[in-house]
Enzyme design. Structure first.
Site, PDB file in Angstrom:
ATOM      1  N   LEU A  33      43.413  36.127  40.157  1.00  0.00           N
ATOM      2  CA  LEU A  33      43.220  35.888  41.042  1.00  0.00           C
ATOM      3  C   LEU A  33      42.458  36.776  42.661  1.00  0.00           C
ATOM      4  O   LEU A  33      44.232  36.503  42.893  1.00  0.00           O
ATOM      5  CB  LEU A  33      42.598  34.252  41.520  1.00  0.00           C
ATOM      6  CG  LEU A  33      42.132  32.844  40.567  1.00  0.00           C
ATOM      7  CD1 LEU A  33      41.957  31.455  41.461  1.00  0.00           C
ATOM      8  CD2 LEU A  33      40.413  33.397  39.701  1.00  0.00           C
ATOM      9  N   HIS A  37      37.222  36.649  43.743  1.00  0.00           N
ATOM     10  CA  HIS A  37      37.407  35.388  43.717  1.00  0.00           C
ATOM     11  C   HIS A  37      36.887  34.147  44.523  1.00  0.00           C
ATOM     12  O   HIS A  37      36.347  33.500  44.297  1.00  0.00           O
ATOM     13  CB  HIS A  37      38.480  35.101  41.907  1.00  0.00           C
ATOM     14  CG  HIS A  37      38.689  36.043  41.003  1.00  0.00           C
ATOM     15  ND1 HIS A  37      39.673  36.460  40.924  1.00  0.00           N
ATOM     16  CD2 HIS A  37      37.483  35.862  39.906  1.00  0.00           C
ATOM     17  CE1 HIS A  37      39.267  37.829  39.867  1.00  0.00           C
ATOM     18  NE2 HIS A  37      38.781  36.777  39.427  1.00  0.00           N
ATOM     19  N   GLU A 151      28.663  39.971  41.634  1.00  0.00           N
ATOM     20  CA  GLU A 151      27.900  41.804  40.798  1.00  0.00           C
ATOM     21  C   GLU A 151      28.988  42.877  40.236  1.00  0.00           C
ATOM     22  O   GLU A 151      27.901  43.610  39.711  1.00  0.00           O
ATOM     23  CB  GLU A 151      26.805  41.696  41.810  1.00  0.00           C
ATOM     24  CG  GLU A 151      25.500  40.977  42.005  1.00  0.00           C
ATOM     25  CD  GLU A 151      24.739  41.019  42.965  1.00  0.00           C
ATOM     26  OE1 GLU A 151      24.969  41.872  44.226  1.00  0.00           O
ATOM     27  OE2 GLU A 151      23.355  40.137  43.281  1.00  0.00           O
ATOM     28  N   LEU A 187      37.332  44.494  44.717  1.00  0.00           N
ATOM     29  CA  LEU A 187      38.543  43.964  44.415  1.00  0.00           C
ATOM     30  C   LEU A 187      38.387  43.986  43.199  1.00  0.00           C
ATOM     31  O   LEU A 187      37.606  43.147  42.058  1.00  0.00           O
ATOM     32  CB  LEU A 187      38.174  42.624  45.118  1.00  0.00           C
ATOM     33  CG  LEU A 187      38.363  43.159  46.320  1.00  0.00           C
ATOM     34  CD1 LEU A 187      38.474  41.634  47.002  1.00  0.00           C
ATOM     35  CD2 LEU A 187      39.742  43.820  46.419  1.00  0.00           C
ATOM     36  N   SER A 189      41.014  42.554  39.234  1.00  0.00           N
ATOM     37  CA  SER A 189      42.669  42.349  38.594  1.00  0.00           C
ATOM     38  C   SER A 189      43.241  43.646  38.354  1.00  0.00           C
ATOM     39  O   SER A 189      43.821  43.715  38.558  1.00  0.00           O
ATOM     40  CB  SER A 189      41.757  41.204  37.885  1.00  0.00           C
ATOM     41  OG  SER A 189      41.650  39.589  37.983  1.00  0.00           O
TER      42      SER A 189
END
Ligand code: PAF
Length: 283
Positions: A33, A37, A151, A187, A189
Site C-alpha cells: 500500500l 491506496h 481511476e 502513485l 506499487s
C-alpha cells in the site's frame, strides 16, 4: 482494526453490522500500500459506518509468473497503515482457502462486451478474467454498500462498472481521481521497483500527457497520438507499449475529436523493465 483471514468469519461479522443498518465501504487491493491506496481507504472510512480493505495478491489476474512471484508482499505493514487511517477490517485470505482448485485452474468466463479487447486486455490476455473473478468473489463476501477503485486503472474501472450491472450487484462503484506525487508521477506499487534515475525519467509520462491537452481540437487525433508517443520515446529508457485515445465509457478508439464528449488518453510505458500505466482526460 481486525485482521481476518477467513471469508466466513468476515461474512458473519459484517452481516451482524448490516443487520444494525450500517453501511459498508470496501476497498480491494493487492497490498504494497502507498499513499494512493490510503487516500481511497480514508474515503471509505469517512463515507461509511464500517470499512473493509482486502489485501490479496490475486494469482488469476497475472499472466506472467515472474511478475506474480516478485509482486511485493507485506501484509503486516499494510495492516499497520490501514489501522492508522481507521479501517475496521483488513481481509487477507490465503490463496488455497480463497479459491478452489477448479477456480485456480480454469479461466473465469465473463461477457466483457468487448471492453477486454483493447489496451491492457490486448497486452495481458486473461488479466481481466482474473480481476472480475476476484472482485466478484470479494463482493459476494463483503456485500459492500460502496466500493472504491482508482481511476489510474481506467479500463479496470470501466469493466467493474459493467460487471456490477451484468451480475446485478447492488453496490455503488466510486471512481477516485489518480493520486500523484508533486512532480506528477502517478502513485503505483510498481514505482518502488524504479531506480532513482528511472524514477526521475518516469515523470516525463505525465508531463508529456498534460502538455498534449492544449492541442486537443487543434491537431488531428492521429497526430496527437503519434506526437505523444514520439515525445515519450524520445527519452532514453522510456518506451511506450500502447497509447490509445478512447471514448471514456466504451473504451473504443476515437478518430475525431467530435466523436465523443468524454475522451481519455490511456497509456502504458516501460521504464526499463517496469511497466507503468497512466491516463489523462483529453475532453
Ligand atoms: O487494482 C488492483 O489492485 C487489483 O486489480 C484488484 C482490483 C485489487 C483486484 O485484484
Amino acid at each position: 482494526m481486525q485482521l481476518i483471514k477467513s471469508a466466513s468469519e468476515l461474512k458473519s461479522l459484517l452481516s451482524e453490522a448490516r443487520r444494525g443498518g450500517k453501511s459498508v465501504g470496501f476497498l480491494p487491493t493487492m497490498g504494497a500500500l502507498h499513499e494512493g491506496h490510503l487516500t481511497l481507504a480514508r474515503r471509505a472510512v469517512s463515507e461509511n459506518d464500517i470499512s473493509v480493505v482486502s489485501v490479496f495478491v490475486n494469482p488469476t489476474q497475472f499472466n506472467n509468473k515472474v511478475d506474480l512471484e516478485t509482486y511485493p508482499r507485506n501484509v503486516a505493514e499494510d495492516a499497520r497503515k490501514l489501522s492508522e487511517v481507521g479501517v475496521n477490517f483488513v481481509f487477507a485470505p490465503v490463496v488455497e482457502e480463497f479459491y478452489s482448485k477448479d477456480e485456480l485452474n480454469n479461466r473465469f468466463q465473463f461477457d466483457f462486451g468487448g471492453l477486454d479487447q483493447v489496451m491492457e486486455g490486448k497486452f495481458r490476455p486473461g488479466h481481466f478474467n482474473g480481476v472480475v473473478q476476484v472482485v466478484s468473489k470479494l463482493f459476494s463476501i463483503v456485500e459492500p454498500t460502496k466500493a472504491y477503485f482508482g481511476e489510474k486503472d481506467f479500463q479496470q474501472l470501466a469493466i467493474i462498472r459493467r460487471m456490477v450491472k451484468v451480475m446485478n450487484f447492488n453496490i455503488e462503484i466510486v471512481g477516485c481521481p489518480i493520486v500523484r506525487q508533486v512532480d506528477g508521477l502517478a502513485l503505483s506499487s510498481r514505482n518502488a521497483l524504479l531506480s532513482d534515475d528511472q524514477r526521475q525519467l518516469a515523470t516525463n509520462i505525465h508531463a508529456v500527457l498534460s502538455e498534449s491537452v492544449q492541442f486537443v481540437g487543434q491537431t488531428s487525433v492521429q497526430e496527437l497520438h503519434n506526437s505523444t508517443i514520439a515525445a515519450i520515446n524520445r527519452h532514453d529508457g522510456l518506451e511506450v507499449e500502447y497509447y490509445d485515445i478512447v471514448d471514456g465509457l466504451t473504451l473504443k478508439s476515437i478518430g475525431r475529436w467530435d466523436d465523443s464528449d468524454y475522451i481519455v488518453g490511456c497509456i502504458t510505458v516501460y521504464c526499463g523493465k517496469v511497466r507503468l500505466i497512466d491516463n489523462i482526460r483529453l475532453k
